[in-house]
Design a protein around this motif. Structure first.
Motif, PDB file in Angstrom:
ATOM      1  N   GLN A 118     -11.489   1.918   2.799  1.00  0.00           N
ATOM      2  CA  GLN A 118     -11.091   3.266   2.382  1.00  0.00           C
ATOM      3  C   GLN A 118     -11.275   3.479   0.880  1.00  0.00           C
ATOM      4  O   GLN A 118     -11.507   4.609   0.427  1.00  0.00           O
ATOM      5  CB  GLN A 118      -9.628   3.536   2.758  1.00  0.00           C
ATOM      6  N   GLU A 161      -3.697   5.439   4.170  1.00  0.00           N
ATOM      7  CA  GLU A 161      -4.240   4.320   4.947  1.00  0.00           C
ATOM      8  C   GLU A 161      -4.258   3.039   4.110  1.00  0.00           C
ATOM      9  O   GLU A 161      -3.961   1.939   4.623  1.00  0.00           O
ATOM     10  CB  GLU A 161      -5.647   4.655   5.441  1.00  0.00           C
ATOM     11  N   TRP A 165      -2.368  -0.450   4.822  1.00  0.00           N
ATOM     12  CA  TRP A 165      -3.115  -1.719   4.788  1.00  0.00           C
ATOM     13  C   TRP A 165      -2.432  -2.699   3.832  1.00  0.00           C
ATOM     14  O   TRP A 165      -2.335  -3.900   4.134  1.00  0.00           O
ATOM     15  CB  TRP A 165      -4.543  -1.451   4.328  1.00  0.00           C
TER      16      TRP A 165
END
Length: 227
Positions: A118, A161, A165
């Motif tokens: 990302q 995100e 993570w």
């Protein structure tokens, strides 16, 4: 008098454009050093941040000189005041690029950990947003902020995100806690670059129309670049 004012205004805008180009290059180079894990290049970015800071000082000095000497009317004063704010926004974006470079250096001595995908997507989108915002400023595009909203929302989603993570990595790989946290800080800086870019779009709209949509303007609270 009007001719002198327009000349001074053009010089100010040229300085803003120069500063914008330098900041855009700083962001690009910081992300290049991150992708290639290149500390020497990162240190050069940190050293060059002083140039961006000096450009902001020059713009502020010249803008205040224009205001005091030329005594511009309302519309012209709006442009000059927005140039002052744009210099501030660009200087902050430069700080975020510097912060990313400093985090690259911190990662060098740590155990290898693949960064979440990302981050690269955030980097590409943030760079594209900044280029778009600077082009819009040059063209006096009043729709810039509205157009940038979609990319900003995507970056916000990607940041969440990366946050998820990071927590998962810290639980499952305790030896990589520090590097995982640095990746989160890098993502935070990219998210803030996008936010500041929205502000550039808002101020461009104000220059073009005299109207600014304040609901998107970002606050300075909790806005220290992570490094």
């Amino acid at each position: 008098m009007r001719e002198h004012f327009l000349h001074a205004l053009a010089e100010l805008e040229g300085q803003i454009r120069d500063m914008g180009n330098r900041v855009s290059l700083a962001v690009r180079d910081a992300l290049w050093s991150l992708e290639r894990n290149e500390p020497i290049f990162a240190r050069q970015i940190i050293a060059n941040d002083n140039v961006i800071d000096e450009l902001r000082y020059q713009i502020e000095t010249n803008a205040l000189s224009v205001i005091t000497r030329q005594q511009p009317m309302a519309r012209d004063l709006r442009v000059v005041s927005m140039f002052l704010e744009l210099a501030s926004e660009l200087e902050r974006i430069g700080d975020y690029a510097e912060g990313i470079a400093e985090l690259v250096i911190r990662c060098i001595e740590l155990p290898t950990l693949e960064q979440p995908p990302q981050i690269k997507t955030m980097a590409l989108k943030a760079q594209a947003m900044l280029r778009d915002a600077l082009d819009a400023l040059h063209e006096r595009d009043p729709q810039a902020a509205e157009r940038l909203e979609h990319s900003d929302d995507e970056i916000d989603s990607l940041y969440r995100e990366v946050l998820a993570w990071t927590f998962a990595t810290m639980r499952s790989q305790p030896d990589h806690v520090e590097r995982a946290m640095y990746y989160l800080w890098i993502a935070h800086n990219l998210e803030r670059i996008a936010d500041r870019t929205i502000n550039i779009g808002e101020r461009t709209s104000f220059i073009a129309t005299g109207i600014i949509d304040k609901h998107r303007l970002r606050k300075d609270e909790a806005d220290k670049p992570q490094a």
